[in-house]
Design an enzyme around this catalytic site. Structure first.
Site, PDB file in Angstrom:
ATOM      1  N   GLY A 184       0.877  -1.338   0.030  1.00 25.35           N
ATOM      2  CA  GLY A 184       0.005  -0.049  -0.047  1.00 25.35           C
ATOM      3  C   GLY A 184       0.892   1.099  -0.005  1.00 25.35           C
ATOM      4  N   CYS A 240     -27.647  -9.035 -15.573  1.00 27.46           N
ATOM      5  CA  CYS A 240     -27.206  -8.722 -17.209  1.00 27.46           C
ATOM      6  C   CYS A 240     -28.202  -9.253 -17.906  1.00 27.46           C
ATOM      7  CB  CYS A 240     -25.863  -9.666 -17.264  1.00 27.46           C
ATOM      8  SG  CYS A 240     -25.203  -9.537 -19.117  1.00 27.46           S
ATOM      9  N   CYS A 269     -26.502 -12.194 -20.231  1.00 30.66           N
ATOM     10  CA  CYS A 269     -26.345 -13.619 -19.505  1.00 30.66           C
ATOM     11  C   CYS A 269     -26.867 -13.844 -18.294  1.00 30.66           C
ATOM     12  CB  CYS A 269     -24.725 -13.792 -19.437  1.00 30.66           C
ATOM     13  SG  CYS A 269     -24.222 -12.941 -17.651  1.00 30.66           S
ATOM     14  N   CYS A 314     -23.010  -7.330 -18.488  1.00 24.07           N
ATOM     15  CA  CYS A 314     -21.826  -7.281 -17.742  1.00 24.07           C
ATOM     16  C   CYS A 314     -20.567  -6.604 -18.495  1.00 24.07           C
ATOM     17  CB  CYS A 314     -21.044  -8.909 -17.582  1.00 24.07           C
ATOM     18  SG  CYS A 314     -22.164 -10.046 -17.001  1.00 24.07           S
ATOM     19  N   CYS A 348     -19.107 -12.505 -19.336  1.00 26.27           N
ATOM     20  CA  CYS A 348     -20.581 -12.545 -19.657  1.00 26.27           C
ATOM     21  C   CYS A 348     -20.454 -13.659 -20.920  1.00 26.27           C
ATOM     22  CB  CYS A 348     -20.815 -11.023 -20.466  1.00 26.27           C
ATOM     23  SG  CYS A 348     -22.522 -11.159 -20.816  1.00 26.27           S
TER      24      CYS A 348
HETATM   25 ZN   LIG Z   1     -23.478 -10.837 -18.737  1.00 26.00          ZN
END
Ligand SMILES: [Zn+2]
Lengths: 289, 191
Positions: free
Chosen positions: A29, A237, A240, A262, A268
């Site tokens: 970090g 989505c 999908c 997506c 996807c």
């Molecule tokens: Zn998708």
């Protein structure tokens, strides 16, 4: 014959970047300064990520590049071709097949393995920059763990908007020490920062490299009464049907019709290949010429 | 200059160092794992792995300290020829090579609160390097790992300095492992 070095950068530059990567991994970090080089592409295209990839890639790698989750944008295609040519790497769009993935603004939906490396393109590495413009001051704040202002800013969000409004580049604390900007990923992706893969962050213009080793504790800043939430559009989505992936919203016709899909195009496509169909989806077919 | 000085470097520096760096980086990222490296054949008593780390990471910008055991004409000439790294006292070193008991741990740079990266990396030559011994926890480690370490208390004290501290690479023949400052070390009873 080629007239450039392996992976474009000269050996001394790669050594300098490699040393910065190792210190970054040893101090998760913390932003390690490095001397950024000119790359044959504009800054907006992620020269920090490109330099980290150049220092990390071997000819044995399979390389994937995503831009906001997609493999086929001009930016992603250019970077992929650049290393295909200069480093002789194999390339892929499949997350599972990639050994090194360079990304702008997303973490793949597919969980990464411990033998995978994720390289982020970072525009502004300093999470305190919008609170304090001076580099001298922000460096001092990190050294003293003086992160109160950051909490005040997030709490002001809550009092103004009823929730923390920060939706991208949502700050995290790494291994209980450094507050880090995860780059402009949607906060939906923040929980995935706890992963098995190696995460490397490169900021070209700002000349900083930072890192998160595998299995490192990464916590999104929040408050007891307003816990962090990895939010996304409350929708599935349309292609999908996935309910667990980050979605882009598209206007699809002149009448203002909308579609959610997506943002991770490989995820996807993989689901559609497996037979999943969303509300506006059609069964997946291999592209035929 | 001896003939051996000119030899033992990387045959193909860009590719050999890229592959070696991956092995070093994954070792630093996952303390406890032991990786093989190839490409360097440095003069004794330097191990192959120590030679690979020096060739991969060192250059004129990285002063190197050698303990007396490694501070021989052959080793000095080899490092100078292949890396151009200046050879210096411990306090000025970015990298150091030595056996555990000979390294003056207290003399190396541990970084500053604003620049904790300005700290030395010690290449510790060890006779044994096995995935058994001390228990390791921390970033890079899923649960816990084990690694043969030449000490325990010194690494605990180093980890307590975090975010300052030293980082270690253990080298044994052609193998290496790493212990960054984040790793918490616990001795486990040896039967
Ligand atoms: Zn998708």
């Amino acid at each position: 014959m080629t007239d450039y070095n392996f992976a474009y950068l000269d050996e001394q530059t790669k050594r300098m970047i490699r040393r910065a990567i190792l210190k970054g991994l040893a101090i998760p970090g913390y932003q390690v300064p490095f001397a950024s080089r000119e790359m044959p592409m504009p800054y907006g295209w992620g020269t920090g990520g490109v330099q980290v990839s150049a220092a990390v890639l071997t000819p044995d790698d399979t390389f994937k590049v995503i831009d906001q989750g997609a493999d086929d944008t001009t930016n992603a295609v250019s970077i992929r071709r650049f290393f295909e040519k200069t480093a002789g790497v194999a390339v892929t769009e499949a997350t599972v097949d990639a050994s090194v993935i360079q990304t702008r603004h997303r973490i793949p939906e597919q969980e990464l393995r411990s033998d995978q490396i994720l390289v982020y393109q970072v525009p502004i590495p300093e999470p305190l920059r919008f609170l304090e413009p001076s580099e001298v001051e922000t460096r001092k704040m990190h050294s003293l763990e003086e992160y109160g202002l950051m909490h005040v800013k997030l709490y002001e969000d809550i009092s103004q908007h009823g929730a923390i409004a920060t939706a991208y580049a949502y700050p995290v604390k790494v291994e209980g020490r450094y507050v880090m900007d995860p780059s402009p990923i949607p906060k939906f992706d923040n929980p995935k920062l706890n992963m098995a893969g190696i995460q490397l962050f490169g900021a070209g213009r700002e000349q900083r490299i930072y890192a998160v080793p595998p299995y490192t504790d990464v916590v999104s800043l929040d408050f007891d009464d307003y816990p962090f939430e990895a939010s996304k559009a409350d929708h599935a989505c349309d292609l999908c049907g996935a309910e667990d992936s980050y979605l882009d919203e598209l206007i699809v016709d002149d009448a203002g019709g909308r579609m959610f899909m997506c943002s991770d195009t490989d995820y996807c496509a993989g689901r559609r290949k497996a037979g999943c169909i969303g509300a506006q989806g059609i069964p997946y077919q291999e592209d035929v010429a | 200059m001896q003939a051996t000085t000119l030899e033992g470097g990387f045959g193909n520096a860009p590719l050999d160092s890229a592959r070696a760096f991956r092995q070093i980086m994954t070792a630093v990222a996952q303390p406890g794992i032991i990786n093989d490296v190839v490409g360097a054949t440095p003069p004794a008593p330097l191990s192959v792995a120590a030679g690979v780390v020096l060739l991969t990471l060192c250059d004129p910008d990285t002063p190197v300290f050698l303990t007396p055991e490694f501070d021989t004409d052959d080793v000095r000439a080899w490092i100078t020829f292949h890396t151009s790294a200046p050879l210096v006292d411990a306090a000025k070193a970015s990298f150091a090579v030595g056996s555990w008991g000979d390294l003056p741990i207290a003399d190396f740079a541990i970084g500053t609160s604003e620049y904790p990266d300005r700290s030395a990396t010690l290449i510790v030559e060890v006779a044994l390097l096995n995935p058994e011994g001390a228990e390791l926890r921390g970033p890079g480690i899923k649960g816990k790992a084990t690694l043969s370490l030449p000490d325990t208390a010194a690494f605990q004290e180093n980890a307590a300095l975090f975010p300052l501290g030293l980082d270690f690479v253990f080298t044994c023949q052609n193998r290496l492992a790493a212990l960054p400052r984040t790793t918490k070390v616990n001795a486990i009873k040896v039967s």
